[in-house]
Design a protein around this motif. Structure first.
Motif, PDB file in Angstrom:
ATOM      1  N   ALA A  77     -12.314 -18.559   3.263  1.00  0.00           N
ATOM      2  CA  ALA A  77     -12.001 -17.534   4.264  1.00  0.00           C
ATOM      3  C   ALA A  77     -10.586 -16.988   4.082  1.00  0.00           C
ATOM      4  CB  ALA A  77     -12.159 -18.132   5.660  1.00  0.00           C
ATOM      5  N   ASP A  78     -10.409 -15.720   4.404  1.00  0.00           N
ATOM      6  CA  ASP A  78      -9.091 -15.061   4.482  1.00  0.00           C
ATOM      7  C   ASP A  78      -8.305 -15.042   3.167  1.00  0.00           C
ATOM      8  OD1 ASP A  78      -9.552 -14.623   7.241  1.00  0.00           O
ATOM      9  OD2 ASP A  78      -8.804 -16.634   7.695  1.00  0.00           O
TER      10      ASP A  78
ATOM     11  N   VAL B  55     -23.393 -30.600   1.831  1.00  0.00           N
ATOM     12  CA  VAL B  55     -22.408 -29.638   2.339  1.00  0.00           C
ATOM     13  C   VAL B  55     -21.003 -30.146   2.036  1.00  0.00           C
ATOM     14  CG1 VAL B  55     -21.527 -28.532   4.436  1.00  0.00           C
ATOM     15  CG2 VAL B  55     -23.967 -28.911   4.184  1.00  0.00           C
ATOM     16  N   ILE B  56     -20.122 -29.221   1.669  1.00  0.00           N
ATOM     17  CA  ILE B  56     -18.702 -29.564   1.518  1.00  0.00           C
ATOM     18  C   ILE B  56     -17.892 -28.705   2.487  1.00  0.00           C
ATOM     19  CG2 ILE B  56     -18.729 -30.407  -0.852  1.00  0.00           C
ATOM     20  CD1 ILE B  56     -17.775 -27.619  -1.746  1.00  0.00           C
ATOM     21  N   ASN B  57     -16.833 -29.300   3.006  1.00  0.00           N
ATOM     22  CA  ASN B  57     -15.886 -28.608   3.876  1.00  0.00           C
ATOM     23  C   ASN B  57     -14.497 -29.088   3.528  1.00  0.00           C
ATOM     24  OD1 ASN B  57     -17.465 -26.986   5.852  1.00  0.00           O
ATOM     25  ND2 ASN B  57     -18.393 -28.984   6.261  1.00  0.00           N
TER      26      ASN B  57
ATOM     27  N   PHE C 177      -6.208 -22.376   3.500  1.00  0.00           N
ATOM     28  CA  PHE C 177      -7.429 -21.605   3.672  1.00  0.00           C
ATOM     29  C   PHE C 177      -8.632 -22.538   3.782  1.00  0.00           C
ATOM     30  CE2 PHE C 177      -4.354 -19.290   1.146  1.00  0.00           C
ATOM     31  CZ  PHE C 177      -4.185 -18.139   1.913  1.00  0.00           C
ATOM     32  N   SER C 178      -9.535 -22.189   4.665  1.00  0.00           N
ATOM     33  CA  SER C 178     -10.735 -22.981   4.898  1.00  0.00           C
ATOM     34  C   SER C 178     -11.764 -22.735   3.793  1.00  0.00           C
ATOM     35  CB  SER C 178     -11.320 -22.598   6.257  1.00  0.00           C
ATOM     36  OG  SER C 178     -12.535 -23.208   6.472  1.00  0.00           O
ATOM     37  N   LEU C 179     -12.324 -23.815   3.292  1.00  0.00           N
ATOM     38  CA  LEU C 179     -13.320 -23.737   2.214  1.00  0.00           C
ATOM     39  C   LEU C 179     -14.570 -24.467   2.668  1.00  0.00           C
ATOM     40  CD1 LEU C 179     -12.625 -24.283  -1.509  1.00  0.00           C
ATOM     41  CD2 LEU C 179     -14.509 -25.484  -0.442  1.00  0.00           C
ATOM     42  N   LYS C 180     -15.727 -23.853   2.433  1.00  0.00           N
ATOM     43  CA  LYS C 180     -16.991 -24.526   2.741  1.00  0.00           C
ATOM     44  C   LYS C 180     -18.004 -24.168   1.661  1.00  0.00           C
ATOM     45  CE  LYS C 180     -18.403 -20.963   6.008  1.00  0.00           C
ATOM     46  NZ  LYS C 180     -18.873 -20.689   7.347  1.00  0.00           N
TER      47      LYS C 180
END
Length: 139
Positions: free
Chosen positions: A56-57, A120-122, A132-135
């Protein structure tokens, strides 16, 4: 029909013998033994595999990509495919369900911390530009 009785008694004999063997070796009568179940859980929960991720972003060209996590001779390796480039990560550390590594993007170091849960990875990617958020999801 004449041999049906012999077949029936032979089957009964083998079933009763099998039951006594199961009684002698508890735990081996399951259709899926604990060892196999643990192995399947380990593979399913493992970070090894191909992961499609989004961040994100960040600029569009870095907002999505693919992580390829492998293990060779007890050493994990991570490849990052983003913006038509394949980058090799350094400082790769895997501990249970956590994956940490660094990768250089446009000369700047990005430190990535991920947590794996099933498929799932976060996590976060930290650089000089910020956090920054990664998923992602296992492919």
């Amino acid at each position: 029909m004449k041999n049906f009785g012999k077949l029936f008694y032979a089957s009964l004999f083998f079933v009763s013998c099998s039951m006594s063997l199961l009684a002698e070796t508890p735990g081996h009568g399951n259709y899926c033994s604990d060892t196999i179940t643990e192995l399947v859980d380990e593979v399913y929960k493992s970070p090894i595999g191909t992961w499609e991720y989004t961040v994100a972003d960040v600029p569009y060209e870095y907002s999505a990509g693919v992580l390829i996590i492998t293990k060779e001779k007890n050493e994990y390796k991570v490849l990052v495919k983003a913006n038509n480039n394949t980058l090799t990560a350094s400082d790769v550390k895997v501990n249970d369900d956590k994956v940490n590594f660094s990768v250089y993007i446009e000369g700047g170091k990005v430190q990535v911390s991920l947590q794996v849960k099933d498929d799932v990875i976060n996590g976060n990617a930290n650089s000089s530009e910020g956090s920054f958020s990664l998923k992602g999801k296992k492919k």
